[in-house]
Design an enzyme around this catalytic site. Sequence first.
Site, PDB file in Angstrom:
ATOM      1  N   ARG A 190       9.026   6.041 -11.656  1.00 61.71           N
ATOM      2  CA  ARG A 190       8.143   4.993 -11.115  1.00 61.71           C
ATOM      3  C   ARG A 190       6.678   5.267 -11.483  1.00 61.71           C
ATOM      4  O   ARG A 190       6.118   4.624 -12.368  1.00 61.71           O
ATOM      5  CB  ARG A 190       8.330   4.884  -9.585  1.00 61.71           C
ATOM      6  N   ASN A 250       1.148  12.471 -13.082  1.00 60.71           N
ATOM      7  CA  ASN A 250       1.414  13.395 -11.977  1.00 60.71           C
ATOM      8  C   ASN A 250       1.628  14.782 -12.569  1.00 60.71           C
ATOM      9  O   ASN A 250       2.013  14.921 -13.728  1.00 60.71           O
ATOM     10  CB  ASN A 250       2.716  13.002 -11.257  1.00 60.71           C
ATOM     11  N   CYS A 293      -2.308   6.017 -13.438  1.00 62.62           N
ATOM     12  CA  CYS A 293      -2.348   4.878 -12.523  1.00 62.62           C
ATOM     13  C   CYS A 293      -3.078   3.750 -13.233  1.00 62.62           C
ATOM     14  O   CYS A 293      -4.209   3.934 -13.691  1.00 62.62           O
ATOM     15  CB  CYS A 293      -3.049   5.230 -11.215  1.00 62.62           C
TER      16      CYS A 293
HETATM   17  P1  HMG Z   1      -1.519 -10.842  -5.332  1.00 63.01           P
HETATM   18  O1  HMG Z   1      -1.883 -11.552  -6.598  1.00 63.01           O
HETATM   19  O2  HMG Z   1      -2.579 -10.616  -4.306  1.00 63.01           O
HETATM   20  O3  HMG Z   1      -0.230 -11.468  -4.657  1.00 63.01           O
HETATM   21  O4  HMG Z   1      -0.913  -9.425  -5.734  1.00 63.01           O
HETATM   22  P2  HMG Z   1       0.064 -12.912  -4.114  1.00 63.01           P
HETATM   23  O5  HMG Z   1       0.828 -12.697  -2.848  1.00 63.01           O
HETATM   24  O6  HMG Z   1      -1.173 -13.748  -4.121  1.00 63.01           O
HETATM   25  O7  HMG Z   1       1.064 -13.478  -5.251  1.00 63.01           O
HETATM   26  C1  HMG Z   1       0.657 -13.720  -6.587  1.00 63.01           C
HETATM   27  C2  HMG Z   1       1.881 -13.775  -7.481  1.00 63.01           C
HETATM   28  O8  HMG Z   1       2.551 -12.491  -7.488  1.00 63.01           O
HETATM   29  C3  HMG Z   1       2.923 -14.796  -7.024  1.00 63.01           C
HETATM   30  O9  HMG Z   1       3.604 -15.258  -8.195  1.00 63.01           O
HETATM   31  C4  HMG Z   1       3.901 -13.938  -6.224  1.00 63.01           C
HETATM   32  O10 HMG Z   1       5.196 -14.489  -6.147  1.00 63.01           O
HETATM   33  C5  HMG Z   1       3.906 -12.670  -7.043  1.00 63.01           C
HETATM   34  P3  HMG Z   1       3.186 -16.630  -8.924  1.00 63.01           P
HETATM   35  O11 HMG Z   1       3.343 -17.661  -7.848  1.00 63.01           O
HETATM   36  O12 HMG Z   1       1.739 -16.448  -9.378  1.00 63.01           O
HETATM   37  O13 HMG Z   1       4.159 -16.731 -10.058  1.00 63.01           O
HETATM   38  N1  HMG Z   1       4.272 -11.502  -6.230  1.00 63.01           N
HETATM   39  C6  HMG Z   1       5.221 -10.608  -6.586  1.00 63.01           C
HETATM   40  N2  HMG Z   1       6.020 -10.545  -7.670  1.00 63.01           N
HETATM   41  C7  HMG Z   1       6.877  -9.502  -7.708  1.00 63.01           C
HETATM   42  N3  HMG Z   1       6.976  -8.559  -6.743  1.00 63.01           N
HETATM   43  C8  HMG Z   1       6.185  -8.611  -5.659  1.00 63.01           C
HETATM   44  C9  HMG Z   1       5.256  -9.680  -5.551  1.00 63.01           C
HETATM   45  N4  HMG Z   1       4.348 -10.016  -4.622  1.00 63.01           N
HETATM   46  C10 HMG Z   1       3.749 -11.128  -5.048  1.00 63.01           C
HETATM   47  N5  HMG Z   1       6.285  -7.669  -4.721  1.00 63.01           N
HETATM   48  C11 HMG Z   1       0.486  -7.483  -5.372  1.00 63.01           C
HETATM   49  C12 HMG Z   1      -0.466  -8.512  -4.756  1.00 63.01           C
HETATM   50  C13 HMG Z   1       0.627  -6.333  -4.400  1.00 63.01           C
HETATM   51  C14 HMG Z   1       1.816  -8.151  -5.635  1.00 63.01           C
HETATM   52  C15 HMG Z   1      -0.128  -7.033  -6.706  1.00 63.01           C
HETATM   53  O14 HMG Z   1      -1.431  -6.602  -6.454  1.00 63.01           O
HETATM   54  C16 HMG Z   1       0.633  -5.925  -7.364  1.00 63.01           C
HETATM   55  O15 HMG Z   1       1.802  -6.044  -7.723  1.00 63.01           O
HETATM   56  N6  HMG Z   1      -0.033  -4.796  -7.571  1.00 63.01           N
HETATM   57  C17 HMG Z   1       0.579  -3.652  -8.273  1.00 63.01           C
HETATM   58  C18 HMG Z   1       0.282  -2.455  -7.484  1.00 63.01           C
HETATM   59  C19 HMG Z   1       0.916  -1.256  -8.140  1.00 63.01           C
HETATM   60  O16 HMG Z   1       2.091  -1.223  -8.455  1.00 63.01           O
HETATM   61  N7  HMG Z   1       0.089  -0.199  -8.317  1.00 63.01           N
HETATM   62  C20 HMG Z   1       0.558   1.026  -8.821  1.00 63.01           C
HETATM   63  C21 HMG Z   1       1.341   1.744  -7.743  1.00 63.01           C
HETATM   64  S1  HMG Z   1       0.334   2.548  -6.508  1.00 63.01           S
HETATM   65  C22 HMG Z   1       0.109   4.099  -7.137  1.00 63.01           C
HETATM   66  O17 HMG Z   1       0.508   4.351  -8.255  1.00 63.01           O
HETATM   67  C23 HMG Z   1      -0.481   5.169  -6.261  1.00 63.01           C
HETATM   68  C24 HMG Z   1       0.556   6.145  -5.756  1.00 63.01           C
HETATM   69  O18 HMG Z   1       1.265   6.737  -6.840  1.00 63.01           O
HETATM   70  C25 HMG Z   1      -0.102   7.241  -4.927  1.00 63.01           C
HETATM   71  C26 HMG Z   1      -1.278   7.931  -5.619  1.00 63.01           C
HETATM   72  O19 HMG Z   1      -1.160   8.330  -6.782  1.00 63.01           O
HETATM   73  O20 HMG Z   1      -2.288   8.072  -4.935  1.00 63.01           O
HETATM   74  C27 HMG Z   1       1.588   5.465  -4.852  1.00 63.01           C
HETATM   75 MG    MG Z   2       0.508   8.380  -8.046  1.00 64.48          MG
END
Ligand code: HMG
Ligand code: MG
Length: 318
Positions: free
Chosen positions: A28, A266, A257
């Site tokens: 992931r 990582n 990220c």
């Molecule tokens: P948004 O644009 O604010 O969402 O994104 P929305 O609710 O306004 O929806 C916009 C569109 O996204 C819509 O589709 C929704 O259906 C779709 P459209 O009508 O435009 O065709 N949508 C989704 N599609 C698939 N799966 C979903 C989903 N939700 C809405 N779950 C959202 C908000 C959170 C979805 C967006 O910002 C996003 O996907 N962000 C990605 C975040 C991410 O994956 N970041 C990396 C992981 S975090 C990380 O790596 C840190 C960690 O490792 C810890 C560390 O290292 O510190 C965990």
């Molecule tokens: Mg991370």
Amino acid sequence: MANQHIPLAEQLSQNLPSKVKIVEVGPRDGLQNEALINGKAISAADKVALIEQLADAGVSYIESGSFVSPKWVPQMATSTEVFETIKRNNNVTYAALTPNMKGYEAAVAVNADEVAIFASASESFSQKNINCSIEESIERFSPIIADAKKRNIKVRGYVSCVVGCPYEGDIDPEQVALVAEKLLAMGCYEISLGDTIGVGTAASVTKMLQAVSARVPSAQLAVHFHDTYGQALTNIYAALQFGISVIDSAIAGLGGCPYAKGASGNVATEDVVFLLNGLGITTNIDFDKLLQAGWFISKKLGKPPISKVSTAYLAQQQ
Ligand code: HMG
Ligand code: MG
């Protein structure tokens, strides 16, 4: 003089755990940030092969994908197919990262064993990563936690930017502690503390852990260190001294990220297991099989493993 009858971990410090659980986040966190090759994401079949090899190596917890917007993170677009295809091993927890109800429902539909939600200790990072404030993100998690409770699905909570933020700089340890405490109070069984951009040092990580462990018991904490500045292993050693016994890592040091420019992957699982083996801390991981899994995915990505340990063993084979 060292007492030969006392395990090395105990001789070094009363606080070092005797066992550690590795949370493998390579499929992931690692793959989410790998560049597309000729416009193509890594195939679901290759992800499945990696996950199965990790399970076969004895890794008992594998974050196998995320259900986020494919527009935001294209490499995770095949997570449904991945979860549907893995041959499950009963000793392994296959977890998914879910930012909201839509993602959570998709994870439930493919029988993810656990889900993880993610909040940030930094307001700006929250906006860039999930397009909402810390408070709003926590509100979005409430229905996930409520439904997961009904279905007996455990929820893990991440706090990002626990030492530094790419937009705000240093983060106050007390702010990290407050977000971690909130996630715990909401029903997360474990809080993984993410140094998202890998800027922590043994000193800043220790200060942060002092603040967090005053509010959340160490038994419910995990550490998640990115290795951008090469400090992750030292920081893990600092965390072990707090009795923390859950460590997130990614095979072959994959990843980064997408919303933290310049952040590298990582810490590599191979490097962490090498450290733990040296300390006499049990992981139940077959080191040779772990190395093979890392070489498999590195070959698929067409790049060498970002792991000194893996590189050293690879050189010995040639
Ligand atoms: P948004 O644009 O604010 O969402 O994104 P929305 O609710 O306004 O929806 C916009 C569109 O996204 C819509 O589709 C929704 O259906 C779709 P459209 O009508 O435009 O065709 N949508 C989704 N599609 C698939 N799966 C979903 C989903 N939700 C809405 N779950 C959202 C908000 C959170 C979805 C967006 O910002 C996003 O996907 N962000 C990605 C975040 C991410 O994956 N970041 C990396 C992981 S975090 C990380 O790596 C840190 C960690 O490792 C810890 C560390 O290292 O510190 C965990
Ligand atoms: Mg991370």
